[in-house]
Structure formats: C-alpha cells, structure tokens
Design an enzyme around this catalytic site. Structure first.
Site, PDB file in Angstrom:
ATOM      1  CB  SER A 184      54.852  56.584 -26.995  1.00 55.23           C
ATOM      2  OG  SER A 184      54.035  57.483 -27.725  1.00 55.23           O
ATOM      3  CB  ILE A 362      76.897  84.049  -1.726  1.00 57.12           C
ATOM      4  CG1 ILE A 362      76.108  84.867  -2.767  1.00 57.12           C
ATOM      5  CG2 ILE A 362      76.816  84.712  -0.351  1.00 57.12           C
ATOM      6  CD1 ILE A 362      74.613  84.888  -2.520  1.00 57.12           C
ATOM      7  CD  GLU A 388      59.310  62.012 -11.708  1.00 53.78           C
ATOM      8  OE1 GLU A 388      58.138  62.280 -12.027  1.00 53.78           O
ATOM      9  OE2 GLU A 388      59.681  61.847 -10.532  1.00 53.78           O
ATOM     10  CB  THR A 390      65.646  66.662 -20.072  1.00 51.54           C
ATOM     11  OG1 THR A 390      65.014  66.763 -21.363  1.00 51.54           O
ATOM     12  CG2 THR A 390      66.290  65.288 -19.918  1.00 51.54           C
TER      13      THR A 390
END
Length: 408
Positions: A184, A362, A388, A390
């Site tokens: 990375s 509700i 963007e 988890t």
C-alpha cells in the site's frame, strides 16, 4: 486555533439556514422520484449550481472554515434533505479532497475548477480507489501505473469499482500501484483528464440505497496521461518511495499512501452525512409519534416509544459532537492520535443505521411503505457503514492507533 465552542457563529447559522431551505424546498420534493429512477439528478445539481451550493467557491469556503465546522454543517443539512441526491451534489468533493491532499498548488488550481464546470455546463468528478479484489484490503490493489520516461507519460491499466460518478465524470482521480514491492505504500494518485482515450465506464450498479447517486466501474485500458497528472509530482513521489523502501529494510514508522490520505481527510464529513440522515428519520418519527393516536392517545405517551426517541436524539447529538471534534482537529492540523476521524465515522454511521431502523419501528406498517420517507432513509443509511472504510476497518484503525499493535 479558533476558540472552542459548541455553537455555530452567526455567519455559519445563516449558511446552515440557507442550506436547510434548499434541502427542504428543492432536494426533498425530488427525493422519491430520483430514488425510483436511479439516475443522476442533473436538474437538481444544476439548481444547486445556480444558487452557489455546487461550486468550488462554496466548497472552499466551508473547507477552509477555521472552526472546522463548515463542511460537517453543510453535509448534515444536505443529507437531511436526501442522501442519494446530496451525494450526487457533494460526490465531486471526494475527488477534490484527493487533489487537495496530494496535489501541487498548480494541480489544485488547474483541475478542481474543471471538476465542477459552471452554471451553464455542470460537470462532476470521480475518485477511483476500490477494485473488485481490493476494497478494504488496499494492499491488494492491481491497477498499475508505469512511467514512460521517453514520453514523460504514465500508462495506467486496471479496473476500479464502486466509483461515485465513475464513467460520467469530467475528471477522474485514480489511485494506482507504482511500486508493487511496497504494498500500500507503493501507491500514487493520478488525474485522468476529460476525454482521455482508454478510460470507459464498466458496470453501473443497481443499489439498495443512495440510488440517485451514480456508482459504476471504471475501466482503464492503456490510459496515457502526461507526467504532470501525477498528483504531487514525480520528484515528491520518488522521495516518498525511497523513504518507504528504506523503512521497509529497517522497519519503522508507517508511511501513508495516497488513498488513505484522502480517506482520513473525508471520514468526519461522511460522519456528518450519516448524522443528517439520522436526524431526518428521527424528526419524521417524532412528528409521527406526537400525532398518531392509538387507544385514544398519541403513541408518544407510551414509554416504549418515548424512550426510543430519547435514545435516538441522544445518539444523534453524540455523533455530531464526535464529528465536530474530528473536523475541528483536521482543519487545524491536529493529528488524530486516538483515531478521532475513524471514531466519528464509526459512531455516526452505526447511529444512522440504528436510528433509521427505530424510525421504521415507530411508524409501524406505515414505516415499511414508500409512502413515508423513513423506508428510503433506512436503505440509504446502510452505505455509511460500508463506503470509505467499513465499520470493521474503522474499529481496526482505532484499535491499532490506541494500542500501537499490528492488530489483524
């Protein structure tokens, strides 16, 4: 650093009220239609451009607000209107952040205006990072950029997925591998100018929620871009790669990659989007509970309903405060030493899912129908815990930051 406060100033309140009015008068009336059509709401984007919301100037004013509250305040109000349409309006911002986070002043001035176009010719931009086999696992990215020194061009090949505005964008920002041996750390970001040969749209996704926002694959087949399209420039890239190689040999501090720099800057903004959706659902549920009568009295008279609403509002306010803290820190250059950016996105995202589900409960059977908007809001809210980063990745980032351990 601006003085700490939990109150918006008068100017910010004016902007908030202006955005709220646009969300109420323009976005909300169009929400159900564009959700059903599953198409980019170009007329709404153009209306946003006409009033100055969809523009580089507006985005810059909020981005550089010294309090850090400009962007989260704007995101919350627009997404209160509708998440799908709002994402179509603000989706270009992620690409813009990618350029702001990694680009030179010249690149920022050249490319960001082209991402927006103008009132008469509105454009959008796309940030392309995820791949079919590399979502959370950015180290598995396969899109490759190879430098052709003779022509001073980069040749890019690969497929990106889950790209907001992918394929329809005027400008694409693409993250690619330039040194596979560095994982990375060997990534870089590139501008793909308009009408560049070799870039095409792949599959357009039919989604569970945010359906007014265009999401598609982007295919890059021998795409050639000038050397000037490498964000930050080659000299800066070579220096960064050299440091990464040295640290890889010796061990040492982590080096950020291009995609992570963008995501770290945008996580609090995503949290603000989630707050807006949660607040919208809560307000519908509160109004319904105060007007819907059963057994001769409003259902809010029952503790089972009233306590749910109390929890919903408490969680929304807590989420907003986490978002504001992270946004304030980010704009003032304070490091996220406890992963405050990830904290804000994690809590706000989970809150949006929970609150929208409670709103459906509700409203009962009515909440499950498309006659009421909470069904759509619940579908929209599901994305916040996914895109963007988890919720699981946010927890991993937080745990690693707090412990300093390579938790897997």
């Amino acid at each position: 650093m601006a003085e700490f406060t939990m109150e918006l100033n008068d100017e910010q309140k004016e902007v908030r009220d202006w955005l709220h009015g646009f969300a109420a008068d323009v976005i909300r009336p169009a929400a159900a239609e564009w959700d059903e059509r599953e198409e980019t709401p170009w007329p709404v984007i153009q209306e946003a451009a006409k009033v100055g919301i969809y523009s580089l100037d507006f985005y810059a004013q909020q981005y550089f607000d010294a309090t850090g509250l400009g962007i989260p305040m704007a995101m919350e109000e627009l997404f209160w209107g509708d998440a799908g349409i709002a994402l179509s309006i603000v989706g270009t911002g992620l690409a813009a952040v990618g350029v702001l986070a990694n680009g030179t002043e010249e690149q920022i001035g050249t490319w960001i205006p082209q991402m927006y176009g103008d009132v008469n010719d509105v454009k959008v931009a796309a940030f392309c990072s995820s791949e079919p086999d590399a979502g959370s696992d950015v180290a598995s990215m396969r899109t490759r950029a190879v430098y052709d020194e003779a022509k001073d061009e980069w040749v890019i090949n690969g497929t990106k997925t889950w790209a907001t505005n992918g394929g329809i964008a005027n400008v694409h920002v693409v993250v690619a591998v330039v040194d596979p041996d560095l994982g990375s750390k060997g990534h870089a970001s590139f501008i793909i100018p308009p009408d560049t040969p070799g870039l095409s749209q792949g599959q357009k996704f039919q989604k569970h929620g945010i359906r007014a926002s265009h999401t598609a694959e982007v295919v890059l087949d021998d795409v050639r871009v000038p050397g000037s399209c490498l964000l930050g420039g080659k000299e800066k890239l070579d220096e960064r790669l050299a440091r990464a190689r040295e640290k890889a040999r010796k061990g040492g501090e982590r080096v950020k990659n291009a995609a992570m720099a963008t995501f770290e800057a945008s996580r609090p903004a995503v949290g603000a989007m989630a707050v807006g959706t949660a607040r919208a659902a809560y307000e519908v549920a509160l109004d319904y509970a105060m007007t819907r009568e059963q057994f001769g009295r409003p259902i809010i008279d029952n503790q089972g309903v009233a306590f749910q609403l109390a929890d919903m509002r408490t969680q929304i306010d807590a989420a907003r405060l986490l978002v504001w803290r992270a946004s304030r820190m980010g704009v003032n250059g304070k490091p996220f030493t406890a992963a405050e950016g990830s904290m804000s996105k994690l809590f706000a995202s989970e809150t949006a899912k929970k609150v929208t589900a409670q709103a459906i409960q509700i409203l009962g059977g009515n909440g499950y129908t498309r006659e009421y908007p909470v069904e759509r809001m619940h579908r929209d809210a599901a994305i916040y815990t996914i895109f963007e980063g988890t919720s699981e990745i946010q927890r991993l980032v937080i745990a690693r930051t707090l412990s300093g351990m390579p938790i897997r």
